[in-house]
Write a protein that holds these residues in place. Structure first.
Motif, PDB file in Angstrom:
ATOM      1  N   GLN A   1       0.798  -1.214   0.000  1.00 47.37           N
ATOM      2  CA  GLN A   1       0.000   0.000   0.000  1.00 47.37           C
ATOM      3  C   GLN A   1       0.837   1.272   0.000  1.00 47.37           C
ATOM      4  N   GLY A   2       1.997   1.258   0.636  1.00 44.98           N
ATOM      5  CA  GLY A   2       2.837   2.459   0.666  1.00 44.98           C
ATOM      6  C   GLY A   2       3.226   2.908  -0.729  1.00 44.98           C
ATOM      7  N   ASP A   3       3.706   1.962  -1.548  1.00 42.43           N
ATOM      8  CA  ASP A   3       4.112   2.298  -2.907  1.00 42.43           C
ATOM      9  C   ASP A   3       2.913   2.585  -3.803  1.00 42.43           C
TER      10      ASP A   3
ATOM     11  N   SER B   1       9.541  -2.588  -0.327  1.00 37.12           N
ATOM     12  CA  SER B   1       8.406  -1.891  -0.919  1.00 37.12           C
ATOM     13  C   SER B   1       7.128  -2.726  -0.874  1.00 37.12           C
TER      14      SER B   1
ATOM     15  N   ARG C   1      -7.079   8.386   0.429  1.00 38.17           N
ATOM     16  CA  ARG C   1      -6.418   7.098   0.658  1.00 38.17           C
ATOM     17  C   ARG C   1      -7.386   5.934   0.531  1.00 38.17           C
TER      18      ARG C   1
END
Length: 227
Positions: free
Chosen positions: A20-22, A91, A41
């Motif tokens: 989810q971060g990337d 990642s 988000r």
């Protein structure tokens, strides 16, 4: 072999790995290049699992088609850059107990493993190679070759490739798209509670696992059930 051949198909993002971060960073980068406000988000995570062109169209329905197409390309560029900078393990880390569960399932002679994902073939290969998981999956269905989830094309192809009957297959995923796809293909669906859609959205799921250990127990129970 002690029973019929069985197939377990896994979604990737939000099910095997937490990317989810990337995903969020790449989508924000793409929308910034389009000079358009990025979606919230929850909206971005809500489309994870869909093929990228379908996902972008849902996130930016007011933008012209040519801009949506550029957003897809800009997202891919940003995601590739992020992965190259940090490495796959950082990642898109595996969820706790994911590797052990996959290895244990792979060791069962009558069990085959597969993947059905909204990722491209290139993206999936990079991820599987980064985690040394490619050897575990005998069928890998990607967005390049199929309509977007929840269309059942991916699962029908996985069944055809492996020769497994629908009643001996199960789809494991974190989104309503995964569960709806499983139902459309006539196979069982197990939802996971650690991904990007809330558990209450997985209405089509046969069951919902809270973690990989519980998932492993559910799959073992299904394997031991009378054929």
């Amino acid at each position: 072999m002690t029973g019929p051949l069985r197939l377990i198909v896994f979604d990737v993002d939000g099910t095997l790995v937490d990317s989810q971060g990337d995903i969020l960073a790449a989508m924000h980068s793409a929308f910034a290049r389009a000079d358009h406000p990025a979606p919230p988000r929850a909206a971005i995570l809500g489309i994870v699992g869909l093929s990228l062109d379908v996902a972008v169209a849902r996130l930016a329905p007011d933008l012209p088609g040519e801009v949506q197409a550029r957003l897809v390309g800009w997202y891919k560029d940003a995601y590739t850059d992020l992965r190259a900078t940090t490495g796959v393990a950082q990642s898109s880390p595996l969820y706790p107990d994911a590797r052990g569960t996959l290895e244990a399932l792979h060791a069962i002679p009558e069990t085959l493993l597969g993947v059905a994902t909204g990722k491209s073939a290139r993206g999936l290969e990079k991820l599987l190679d980064g985690h040394d998981l490619r050897r575990l999956f005998v069928t890998r269905q990607v967005a390049d070759h199929h309509p977007s989830k929840p269309h059942p094309s991916m699962l029908r192809a996985a069944l055809a490739e492996t020769g497994v009957a629908p009643e001996h297959a199960v789809m494991v995923g974190d989104t309503s798209y995964d569960m709806d796809m499983a139902r459309a293909a006539g196979i069982a669906g197990i939802g996971v509670g650690w991904g990007y859609h809330p558990a209450e959205a997985l209405a089509a799921a046969t069951a919902i696992a809270r973690d990989f250990r519980e998932l492993a127990a559910m799959l073992d129970e299904m394997r031991k059930a009378p054929a």
